[in-house]
Every structure is written in C-alpha cells, then in structure tokens.
Design a protein around this motif. Structure first.
Motif, PDB file in Angstrom:
ATOM      1  N   UNK A 158       0.800  -0.969  -0.080  1.00  0.00           N
ATOM      2  CA  UNK A 158       0.002  -0.181  -0.086  1.00  0.00           C
ATOM      3  C   UNK A 158       0.790   1.238   0.015  1.00  0.00           C
ATOM      4  N   UNK A 159       0.333   2.450  -0.159  1.00  0.00           N
ATOM      5  CA  UNK A 159       1.047   3.555  -0.084  1.00  0.00           C
ATOM      6  C   UNK A 159       1.940   3.684   1.019  1.00  0.00           C
ATOM      7  N   UNK A 160       1.339   3.281   2.292  1.00  0.00           N
ATOM      8  CA  UNK A 160       1.929   3.413   3.608  1.00  0.00           C
ATOM      9  C   UNK A 160       3.121   2.792   3.314  1.00  0.00           C
ATOM     10  N   UNK A 161       3.520   1.579   2.697  1.00  0.00           N
ATOM     11  CA  UNK A 161       4.783   0.641   2.580  1.00  0.00           C
ATOM     12  C   UNK A 161       5.895   1.552   1.745  1.00  0.00           C
ATOM     13  N   UNK A 162       5.441   2.343   1.131  1.00  0.00           N
ATOM     14  CA  UNK A 162       6.403   3.242   0.067  1.00  0.00           C
ATOM     15  C   UNK A 162       7.627   3.345   0.785  1.00  0.00           C
ATOM     16  N   UNK A 163       7.837   4.117   1.802  1.00  0.00           N
ATOM     17  CA  UNK A 163       9.185   4.589   2.510  1.00  0.00           C
ATOM     18  C   UNK A 163      10.076   3.319   2.783  1.00  0.00           C
ATOM     19  N   UNK A 164       9.210   2.221   3.172  1.00  0.00           N
ATOM     20  CA  UNK A 164       9.976   0.992   3.607  1.00  0.00           C
ATOM     21  C   UNK A 164      10.394   0.403   2.384  1.00  0.00           C
ATOM     22  N   UNK A 165       9.907   0.406   1.295  1.00  0.00           N
ATOM     23  CA  UNK A 165      10.023  -0.348  -0.012  1.00  0.00           C
ATOM     24  C   UNK A 165      11.222   0.323  -0.793  1.00  0.00           C
ATOM     25  N   UNK A 166      11.206   1.655  -0.596  1.00  0.00           N
ATOM     26  CA  UNK A 166      12.210   2.586  -0.950  1.00  0.00           C
ATOM     27  C   UNK A 166      13.545   2.398  -0.292  1.00  0.00           C
ATOM     28  N   UNK A 167      13.496   2.234   1.032  1.00  0.00           N
ATOM     29  CA  UNK A 167      14.426   1.958   1.990  1.00  0.00           C
ATOM     30  C   UNK A 167      15.180   0.576   1.624  1.00  0.00           C
ATOM     31  N   UNK A 168      14.463  -0.441   1.367  1.00  0.00           N
ATOM     32  CA  UNK A 168      15.007  -1.740   0.896  1.00  0.00           C
ATOM     33  C   UNK A 168      15.802  -1.745  -0.642  1.00  0.00           C
ATOM     34  N   UNK A 228       5.956  -9.201   5.065  1.00  0.00           N
ATOM     35  CA  UNK A 228       5.904  -8.342   6.652  1.00  0.00           C
ATOM     36  C   UNK A 228       6.005  -9.265   7.511  1.00  0.00           C
ATOM     37  N   UNK A 229       6.337  -8.777   8.768  1.00  0.00           N
ATOM     38  CA  UNK A 229       6.485  -9.680  10.138  1.00  0.00           C
ATOM     39  C   UNK A 229       6.351  -8.602  11.132  1.00  0.00           C
ATOM     40  N   UNK A 230       6.450  -9.164  12.394  1.00  0.00           N
ATOM     41  CA  UNK A 230       6.348  -8.279  13.714  1.00  0.00           C
ATOM     42  C   UNK A 230       7.610  -7.548  13.825  1.00  0.00           C
ATOM     43  N   UNK A 231       7.499  -6.467  14.507  1.00  0.00           N
ATOM     44  CA  UNK A 231       8.728  -5.635  14.872  1.00  0.00           C
ATOM     45  C   UNK A 231       9.633  -6.363  15.961  1.00  0.00           C
ATOM     46  N   UNK A 232       9.152  -7.355  16.836  1.00  0.00           N
ATOM     47  CA  UNK A 232       9.913  -7.762  17.716  1.00  0.00           C
ATOM     48  C   UNK A 232      11.187  -8.576  17.167  1.00  0.00           C
ATOM     49  N   UNK A 233      12.371  -8.132  17.754  1.00  0.00           N
ATOM     50  CA  UNK A 233      13.649  -8.851  17.628  1.00  0.00           C
ATOM     51  C   UNK A 233      14.328  -8.350  16.512  1.00  0.00           C
ATOM     52  N   UNK A 234      13.574  -7.498  15.435  1.00  0.00           N
ATOM     53  CA  UNK A 234      14.287  -6.802  14.327  1.00  0.00           C
ATOM     54  C   UNK A 234      15.255  -5.913  14.581  1.00  0.00           C
ATOM     55  N   UNK A 235      14.960  -4.774  15.577  1.00  0.00           N
ATOM     56  CA  UNK A 235      16.189  -4.084  15.754  1.00  0.00           C
ATOM     57  C   UNK A 235      16.483  -2.898  14.402  1.00  0.00           C
ATOM     58  N   UNK A 236      16.983  -2.002  14.804  1.00  0.00           N
ATOM     59  CA  UNK A 236      17.346  -1.020  13.602  1.00  0.00           C
ATOM     60  C   UNK A 236      16.322  -0.445  13.353  1.00  0.00           C
ATOM     61  N   UNK A 237      16.302   0.087  12.116  1.00  0.00           N
ATOM     62  CA  UNK A 237      15.206   1.087  11.436  1.00  0.00           C
ATOM     63  C   UNK A 237      13.859   0.151  11.390  1.00  0.00           C
ATOM     64  N   UNK A 238      12.776   0.647  11.375  1.00  0.00           N
ATOM     65  CA  UNK A 238      11.498   0.163  11.289  1.00  0.00           C
ATOM     66  C   UNK A 238      10.805  -0.178  10.053  1.00  0.00           C
ATOM     67  N   UNK A 239      10.542   0.568   9.161  1.00  0.00           N
ATOM     68  CA  UNK A 239       9.528   0.134   7.980  1.00  0.00           C
ATOM     69  C   UNK A 239       8.295  -0.472   8.424  1.00  0.00           C
ATOM     70  N   UNK A 240       7.769   0.233   9.366  1.00  0.00           N
ATOM     71  CA  UNK A 240       6.528  -0.532   9.986  1.00  0.00           C
ATOM     72  C   UNK A 240       5.644   0.005   9.069  1.00  0.00           C
ATOM     73  N   UNK A 241       4.601  -0.991   8.527  1.00  0.00           N
ATOM     74  CA  UNK A 241       3.239  -0.632   7.785  1.00  0.00           C
ATOM     75  C   UNK A 241       2.268  -0.344   8.835  1.00  0.00           C
ATOM     76  N   UNK A 242       1.943  -0.941   9.881  1.00  0.00           N
ATOM     77  CA  UNK A 242       0.795  -0.778  10.741  1.00  0.00           C
ATOM     78  C   UNK A 242       0.737  -1.994  11.769  1.00  0.00           C
TER      79      UNK A 242
END
Length: 163
Positions: A7-17, A55-69
């Motif tokens: 979704x549009x909300x994912x765009x920053x995370x996709x561009x970060x990848x 996507x997956x949960x934020x737990x244990x990922x560390x570093x930058x987020x890329x959180x969708x929701x």
C-alpha cells in the motif's frame, strides 16, 4: 509472516530496501519524490503490475523500522509484472523485479519464501514462465536464484535513455 500487495503506506519501507541492499536504511529518512509517487500510483492502478511485500512483527528486528501498521515491519519486497505475449502458447509471463530482503534478516529463508509465494501467484494467474534479470555484480543473488531453479538462459541488454 504476511505476504500482500504493498500500500502507499509501505512506500518508504520499500524505497529503503531498494536504496541500499547491504545495510538497513531507516524508512523515515527516505525522501519520497514526485516520481516515486507517480510510479507507485501507476503500479497500484495497473492490473498487470503488483508491488508485493513480506511483512512480520517488529519484535527482535532491531534497527530501522519500516513499519506498515500494528507493529508490522516490511522485511522484503518485489515487483511482479505480467507480460502478455505470443510465445509460450500465448501464456503470460511474469517478470520479477526489485527483489530485496532487509539486510539484517537475510539467511533465514525469507527470500526463498518471498520468491515461492511470487511464483505461486504467477502460476495461479496462468503464467507459463517466470523471468528476472539481476545485475552482474550481484553474484550472491545469482546463486540464490539458481538454487530456486532459475537458469541462465539468456543474455540481457539495457539502454539507458537520457531525459
């Protein structure tokens, strides 16, 4: 893990990848330009194009987020484009582009799962072939694709056009 259309909300995370495949880029630091907005809108509106995320949960990922929701972190992405053609008995082919897994999450089978799901999506659509290109410098990616059964059957060419 959740595999879904971006979704549009994912765009920053996709561009970060896509920005740096060797390190984790904070999606909050990504500058989204007008061209990115237009390109994402075009992909989203075109029934022959899909930007997909794992996507997956934020737990244990560390570093930058890329959180969708709701604690969801974008761990990987790829774009599928369905190309009609007269070859392959008139079956569509699926073109895979922009395959990325977060640098800090590689080696855990996420890339295999992302590609498996994309291949199943193409098969379900009736595609007779899945194809991709990969930069010649990405030798680890080439080994990965070969382990998945992709064969080096063609030589690719590109012509960059100046605006």
């Amino acid at each position: 893990m959740i595999f879904r259309e971006a979704t549009r909300r994912d765009l920053p995370a996709v561009l970060a990848l896509l920005a740096d495949e060797d390190s984790v880029v904070d999606p909050a630091q990504v500058v989204i330009g007008e061209a990115h907005e237009r390109a994402f809108a075009a992909i989203e509106a075109d029934p022959r194009n899909e930007m997909l995320v794992l996507t997956g949960g934020a737990g244990g990922v560390g570093g930058a987020g890329g959180v969708g929701g709701a604690g969801e972190v974008v761990l990987g992405c790829l774009q599928l484009t369905y190309v009609p053609g007269l070859g392959q008995n008139g079956q569509e082919r699926a073109l895979v582009e922009a395959v990325r897994i977060r640098a800090d999450r590689r080696g855990a089978g996420l890339g295999v799962e992302l590609m498996r799901l994309a291949i199943e999506r193409a098969r379900g659509r009736g595609c007779g072939l899945v194809q991709l290109t990969s930069n010649k410098r990405r030798t680890a990616a080439h080994r990965f694709y070969e382990r998945l059964g992709f064969a080096r059957s063609h030589e690719g060419f590109k012509l960059h056009l100046e605006p």
